[in-house]
Design an enzyme around this catalytic site. Structure first.
Site, PDB file in Angstrom:
ATOM      1  N   TYR A  64       4.718  -3.951  -7.265  1.00  0.00           N
ATOM      2  CA  TYR A  64       5.166  -3.836  -5.871  1.00  0.00           C
ATOM      3  C   TYR A  64       5.956  -2.533  -5.679  1.00  0.00           C
ATOM      4  O   TYR A  64       6.997  -2.334  -6.296  1.00  0.00           O
ATOM      5  CB  TYR A  64       6.012  -5.044  -5.434  1.00  0.00           C
ATOM      6  CG  TYR A  64       5.258  -6.369  -5.421  1.00  0.00           C
ATOM      7  CD1 TYR A  64       3.870  -6.428  -5.573  1.00  0.00           C
ATOM      8  CD2 TYR A  64       5.934  -7.572  -5.248  1.00  0.00           C
ATOM      9  CE1 TYR A  64       3.192  -7.643  -5.562  1.00  0.00           C
ATOM     10  CE2 TYR A  64       5.253  -8.796  -5.232  1.00  0.00           C
ATOM     11  CZ  TYR A  64       3.877  -8.813  -5.397  1.00  0.00           C
ATOM     12  OH  TYR A  64       3.212 -10.018  -5.387  1.00  0.00           O
TER      13      TYR A  64
ATOM     14  N   SER B 219       9.436  -9.051   7.406  1.00  0.00           N
ATOM     15  CA  SER B 219       9.932  -7.685   7.559  1.00  0.00           C
ATOM     16  C   SER B 219      11.122  -7.641   8.512  1.00  0.00           C
ATOM     17  O   SER B 219      11.707  -6.584   8.716  1.00  0.00           O
ATOM     18  CB  SER B 219       8.816  -6.760   8.064  1.00  0.00           C
ATOM     19  OG  SER B 219       8.439  -7.123   9.388  1.00  0.00           O
TER      20      SER B 219
ATOM     21  N   PRO C  91       1.082 -17.349   3.006  1.00  0.00           N
ATOM     22  CA  PRO C  91       0.887 -18.563   3.814  1.00  0.00           C
ATOM     23  C   PRO C  91       0.433 -18.245   5.239  1.00  0.00           C
ATOM     24  O   PRO C  91      -0.181 -19.084   5.887  1.00  0.00           O
ATOM     25  CB  PRO C  91       2.270 -19.235   3.805  1.00  0.00           C
ATOM     26  CG  PRO C  91       3.230 -18.111   3.514  1.00  0.00           C
ATOM     27  CD  PRO C  91       2.492 -17.209   2.558  1.00  0.00           C
TER      28      PRO C  91
ATOM     29  N   GLN D 206       8.958  -1.380   4.454  1.00  0.00           N
ATOM     30  CA  GLN D 206       9.553  -1.795   5.734  1.00  0.00           C
ATOM     31  C   GLN D 206      11.008  -2.222   5.598  1.00  0.00           C
ATOM     32  O   GLN D 206      11.728  -2.299   6.597  1.00  0.00           O
ATOM     33  CB  GLN D 206       8.759  -2.986   6.310  1.00  0.00           C
ATOM     34  CG  GLN D 206       7.306  -2.694   6.611  1.00  0.00           C
ATOM     35  CD  GLN D 206       6.518  -3.979   6.797  1.00  0.00           C
ATOM     36  OE1 GLN D 206       6.460  -4.820   5.900  1.00  0.00           O
ATOM     37  NE2 GLN D 206       5.893  -4.149   7.951  1.00  0.00           N
TER      38      GLN D 206
ATOM     39  N   ARG E  13       2.062  -5.238   9.805  1.00  0.00           N
ATOM     40  CA  ARG E  13       1.511  -4.898   8.488  1.00  0.00           C
ATOM     41  C   ARG E  13       0.165  -4.177   8.609  1.00  0.00           C
ATOM     42  O   ARG E  13      -0.093  -3.214   7.899  1.00  0.00           O
ATOM     43  CB  ARG E  13       1.366  -6.174   7.642  1.00  0.00           C
ATOM     44  CG  ARG E  13       0.727  -5.928   6.293  1.00  0.00           C
ATOM     45  CD  ARG E  13       0.674  -7.182   5.443  1.00  0.00           C
ATOM     46  NE  ARG E  13       2.017  -7.651   5.055  1.00  0.00           N
ATOM     47  CZ  ARG E  13       2.248  -8.686   4.255  1.00  0.00           C
ATOM     48  NH1 ARG E  13       1.220  -9.362   3.751  1.00  0.00           N
ATOM     49  NH2 ARG E  13       3.475  -9.050   3.967  1.00  0.00           N
TER      50      ARG E  13
ATOM     51  N   GLY F 280       6.948 -14.144   3.387  1.00  0.00           N
ATOM     52  CA  GLY F 280       7.192 -12.714   3.491  1.00  0.00           C
ATOM     53  C   GLY F 280       7.758 -12.455   4.875  1.00  0.00           C
ATOM     54  O   GLY F 280       7.393 -13.144   5.830  1.00  0.00           O
TER      55      GLY F 280
ATOM     56  N   ALA G 181      -1.560 -15.615   5.883  1.00  0.00           N
ATOM     57  CA  ALA G 181      -2.708 -14.719   5.748  1.00  0.00           C
ATOM     58  C   ALA G 181      -2.348 -13.311   6.228  1.00  0.00           C
ATOM     59  O   ALA G 181      -3.056 -12.695   7.026  1.00  0.00           O
ATOM     60  CB  ALA G 181      -3.925 -15.266   6.494  1.00  0.00           C
TER      61      ALA G 181
END
Ligand code: NDP
Length: 327
Positions: free
Chosen positions: A56, A291, A211, A29, A230, A289, A213
């Site tokens: 990754y 995007s 964090p 992404q 996602r 995380g 989920a």
């Protein structure tokens, strides 16, 4: 609100309470351009730890981060970067925690990330096929060689971490400092239960993952799977499939009730969920995380939401979650 810094376990290293990782996002992404903007935004907000792994995007996540670090040109002593070893390729010598793969993976990560040393290096999972002494010695040797500052584990059982410490003590090797477990409102067993004794016993630090989920704790999946999220990505269909299970449905129901509570408190579930992780003093850093830049802005703003989490609010959250592990 200003960034907080926390000691990584009983080391002398101060990591930012929020950090930034690249799983799923980098390559899938986030390209070099957006990666640069996100990392600059994170760094400018005081984030000093960037998380990565050999697996990754099969190395491309580290390649992107390496190019960005090179371009941004931050002083090497002003940030921390990690890698993790376990899944380096298909061949038998390219995976697990043998001395050979631990060394090969470290050297490859250094090249991709374009740095001379890794601040944190994790054994991404336990390897039941390699003797503990071999792995502990390999990680310890990398520390001795100056290629790694601190080594740790990810998703190891408490007894495996204790065994690594026992081996390190026996042979005068460097013991693991930190663990990288999943931790969020919906996943509490390891951090609050299994590891309870390790914080005092070994001075264990934690760099916790997912964090939100994977986004469930933003509320974005409350009414289905939004386009571009996602869970809509074809290679992460397995995450979406989990939403359909009984457990997945129960998690979504909790997310709906937490969304209402967050609204009542005048905040968002996203910020509430991240602040809830920060509330736990055994969490050294919460790896974010994102995007999109707007997501990172909101997630960093969760620092200010921590002040909302008094005893009364924590109790209301506990009532909805009903998943507190026995310590
Ligand atoms: P999260 O659970 O916080 O999920 C992040 C994702 O949620 C984003 O990529 C985005 O996905 C969505 N999101 C984030 N913020 C918002 C927002 N404000 N509004 C709406 N959607 C949002 O963390 P990750 O699962 O990404 O894990 C964080 C890091 O932890 C990883 O990058 C990695 O470094 C580490 N990790 C380590 C593991 C291990 O085994 N050691 C395993 C997994 C992660 P989208 O926009 O696509 O919906």
């Amino acid at each position: 609100t200003d960034m907080q810094y926390r000691k990584l376990g009983n080391s002398g290293l101060f990591v930012s309470a929020l950090s930034f990782g690249s799983w799923v996002t980098f390559k899938n992404q986030v390209d070099d351009n957006l990666g640069e903007r996100l990392m600059k935004q994170a760094y400018d907000a005081g984030i000093n730890f960037f998380d990565n792994a050999e697996v990754y995007a099969a190395g491309d996540s580290e390649r992107i981060m390496g190019r960005v670090l090179n371009k941004l040109g931050w002083r090497r002593d002003s940030f921390c970067v990690s890698s993790k070893v376990f899944w380096g390729g298909e061949k038998p010598t390219q995976r697990g925690l043998s001395r050979k793969h631990v060394f090969d993976a470290c050297h490859a990560a250094l090249r991709r990330l374009q740095v001379n040393y890794l601040d944190l290096y994790f054994c991404h999972r336990p390897d039941i096929h390699t003797p503990m002494e071999e792995t502990v010695r390999a990680m310890s040797d990398l520390v001795q060689q100056g290629k790694v500052m601190y080594w740790g584990t990810s998703e190891w059982r408490a007894d495996q971490i204790a065994t690594a410490h026992a081996v390190a003590r026996q042979y005068n090797l460097v013991p693991p400092l930190m663990e990288q477990p999943q931790y969020n409102m919906l996943e509490r067993t390891k951090v609050e239960g299994d590891y309870a004794l390790l914080y005092d016993q070994f001075g264990l630090g934690t760099t916790i993952w997912s964090p939100l989920a994977s986004g469930i704790l933003t509320g974005k999946y409350n009414d289905g799977i939004p386009e571009g999220s996602r869970m809509s990505l074809s290679n992460f269909q397995w995450l979406a499939d989990r939403l359909e299970t009984e457990e997945g449905k129960a998690r979504l129901e909790k997310a709906r009730r937490l969304t209402a509570l967050a609204g009542e408190l005048g905040t968002s579930l996203t910020k509430l969920a991240i602040a809830w992780c920060l509330k736990n003093p055994n969490v050294s850093t919460v790896i974010l995380g994102a995007s999109k830049e707007s997501q990172l802005t909101e997630n960093i703003a969760a620092l200010a939401t921590l002040s909302l989490l008094g005893d009364d609010v924590m109790e209301r959250i506990e009532t909805i979650l009903a998943n507190k592990p026995d310590a």
